[in-house]
Design a protein around this motif. Sequence first.
Motif, short mmCIF file in Angstrom:
data_model
loop_
_atom_site.label_atom_id
_atom_site.label_comp_id
_atom_site.label_asym_id
_atom_site.label_seq_id
_atom_site.Cartn_x
_atom_site.Cartn_y
_atom_site.Cartn_z
N PHE A 58 1.30 38.10 36.63
CA PHE A 58 2.36 38.34 37.60
C PHE A 58 2.19 39.75 38.13
CE2 PHE A 58 6.35 39.56 39.33
CZ PHE A 58 7.05 38.40 39.68
N ALA A 59 1.98 39.87 39.44
CA ALA A 59 1.86 41.17 40.09
C ALA A 59 3.00 41.32 41.07
CB ALA A 59 0.52 41.31 40.80
N ALA A 60 3.82 42.36 40.89
CA ALA A 60 4.95 42.55 41.79
C ALA A 60 4.51 43.01 43.16
CB ALA A 60 5.92 43.56 41.19
N ASN A 61 3.43 43.80 43.22
CA ASN A 61 3.04 44.42 44.49
C ASN A 61 1.76 43.83 45.05
OD1 ASN A 61 5.26 46.23 44.22
ND2 ASN A 61 4.04 47.46 42.80
N SER A 62 0.66 43.98 44.35
CA SER A 62 -0.60 43.46 44.86
C SER A 62 -1.53 43.22 43.68
CB SER A 62 -1.26 44.44 45.84
OG SER A 62 -1.60 45.65 45.19
N ILE A 63 -2.63 42.53 43.98
CA ILE A 63 -3.61 42.23 42.94
C ILE A 63 -5.00 42.36 43.54
CG2 ILE A 63 -3.66 39.74 43.36
CD1 ILE A 63 -3.84 39.35 40.34
N MET A 64 -5.90 42.92 42.76
CA MET A 64 -7.29 43.02 43.17
C MET A 64 -8.15 42.46 42.05
SD MET A 64 -10.41 44.75 42.85
CE MET A 64 -10.13 46.40 42.26
N THR A 65 -9.01 41.49 42.38
CA THR A 65 -9.91 40.90 41.40
C THR A 65 -11.33 41.02 41.92
OG1 THR A 65 -9.68 38.71 42.41
CG2 THR A 65 -8.15 39.26 40.64
N THR A 66 -12.25 41.42 41.04
CA THR A 66 -13.62 41.60 41.49
C THR A 66 -14.58 41.58 40.31
OG1 THR A 66 -15.06 43.03 42.82
CG2 THR A 66 -13.52 44.13 41.34
N ASN A 67 -15.85 41.34 40.62
CA ASN A 67 -16.96 41.51 39.67
C ASN A 67 -16.80 40.71 38.38
OD1 ASN A 67 -18.07 43.23 41.52
ND2 ASN A 67 -17.55 45.11 40.40
N ASN A 68 -16.90 39.38 38.53
CA ASN A 68 -16.99 38.48 37.38
C ASN A 68 -15.72 38.42 36.54
OD1 ASN A 68 -19.87 37.72 37.71
ND2 ASN A 68 -20.21 39.89 37.27
N PHE A 69 -14.59 38.52 37.19
CA PHE A 69 -13.32 38.29 36.49
C PHE A 69 -13.03 36.80 36.46
CE2 PHE A 69 -8.85 37.20 37.19
CZ PHE A 69 -8.34 37.57 35.96
#
Length: 523
Positions: free
Chosen positions: A162-173
């Motif tokens: 749960f992200a209230a503001n923003s989320i960043m996913t990268t590089n083999n997550f």
Amino acid sequence: MRNALRRRLAASGDDRGAALVAAVAVALIGIMLVSVVVANAVAASQDSGEDRARTSGIHTAEGAVDAVYAELETWTPCSWPAAGPLNGGTSPSRTTATATVQYFSASGVLLTCGPGGSLTGGPLASAVVTATATAADGTRRTVQSKVALTPSTTQGSGAAIFAANSIMTTNNFTVTTTLPDTDVDVWVDGGNVNCNSNVQIKGNLIVVNGTVDISNSCRVTGNLWSKKQLTVHQAAPGGLQTVGQSLYVTANASLAAGTRIGGDVVLTGALSGGTPIVGGAIRQGVAPANIPQYVPVKLPEVLYRPADWTGFVNTGDRQAAYRTWVRAQAAANGAPSWADAMNPARDQCRVAGASYDANGPLVGPTVPTVFDTTNCAETRFEGGLNIKLRSDMVIFAKSFYSTGDFKVTSADGAQHKFWVIVPDRIPNGIAECSGGAGNIKNDSGSLAIAPITLFMYTPCTIDTNNSTDFYGQLYGGTVQLRNSMTMNYVPIGIPGVVLPSTDPISSAGYRVDVVFKREIRNP
């Protein structure tokens, strides 16, 4: 002698032609029998053909009615027909059916379809479906059905992240689940999502009030819902699906050519870009009410309230209890007397498992325990530190940082829970990154080893990095997930805190209950 022969020949001449007459009679009888058999065969064939034609017509009309049922169960009113008439059979006996649907309120008022599939005139309660099948020879059969409709909702499975503001996913997550037949929900309440570089969400991505930007093999195996513009810059390689189920956007969407969507593409706006490969239907310009609707629910406020942790050791000075525990474990490990972990004059805010400090693991208490380290500007675990749990444990911190192969394991092989909570500093019912509340950061090594489950909470930023693996949940203001991280969703929750639902607020199709289905006179 001649007279006798003449008399004999004269007598035999009276029987000439008798055999021919008999043969003709037999032939006539045979012809009559054959005529009867042929007539019966022709009549039977005609009856059979009529039965087949009637059966084909009825079944095709019923098939159209059943297709409307399926449409109502998974879609919204006014969406039929999805792809033109329904064909039954093949040439030369093909039968074509068309269906019409009338919608009614609970009081029987006929409702009308508006732009984008919206209904006006009252809430929907029932529908009457009339399907007419037409054979190649023009013969028609009509089936009519009345159904009661009850709005259904798409059930959420609880937020893994749960992200209230923003989320960043990268590089083999990767986020997945260990629970059978259970998807995970990644919920972004108020910001945007940037998903790139070999990210896999084995569940649903719900972006309640932001945009979604997908590139470099970011894949969502469940549904993807976006409030604002969605952009897919490249199709996933190897024929993989970018979205495994359906894509919902209450705005415009741009999909790169060849983007694979396993289910439907449903937009309130328009579709641009290349031509996607879609397993279901593409629908543009639909009314917002005709797709599942989500609204922001806000990150729940979590305060330092030890009394909420029923069944835990939660009374007395929990900061002193933490320091006493660390020093006792360091002493049991034979740590050097000059080590910070052994020094009563130090606060044990920074603990390493290496020989220069704790010189080994910290073995947890045998009963569930609350520890408080909010006196530390940062609680830091490093240097191969291993917290070995024998029961559940929660650590409240002002900010938290783990590195250098920090891990939480089970000392006895049993399942235990571990919470790291940065509590809200201002008790006003709103989760706020202010008043001294800090971040949670984890990198460089495993974090929680099964059967340990972990819950991390902060109203500020959660940042995971560099080969971090764990089982549990993440709730934060901003969430950054990257670099060979694997999260396995296991629901834990927080005592005394109600976590928000991930269910949509509006219907996603209807439960269809058949009142009647029957053949009627052709209209």
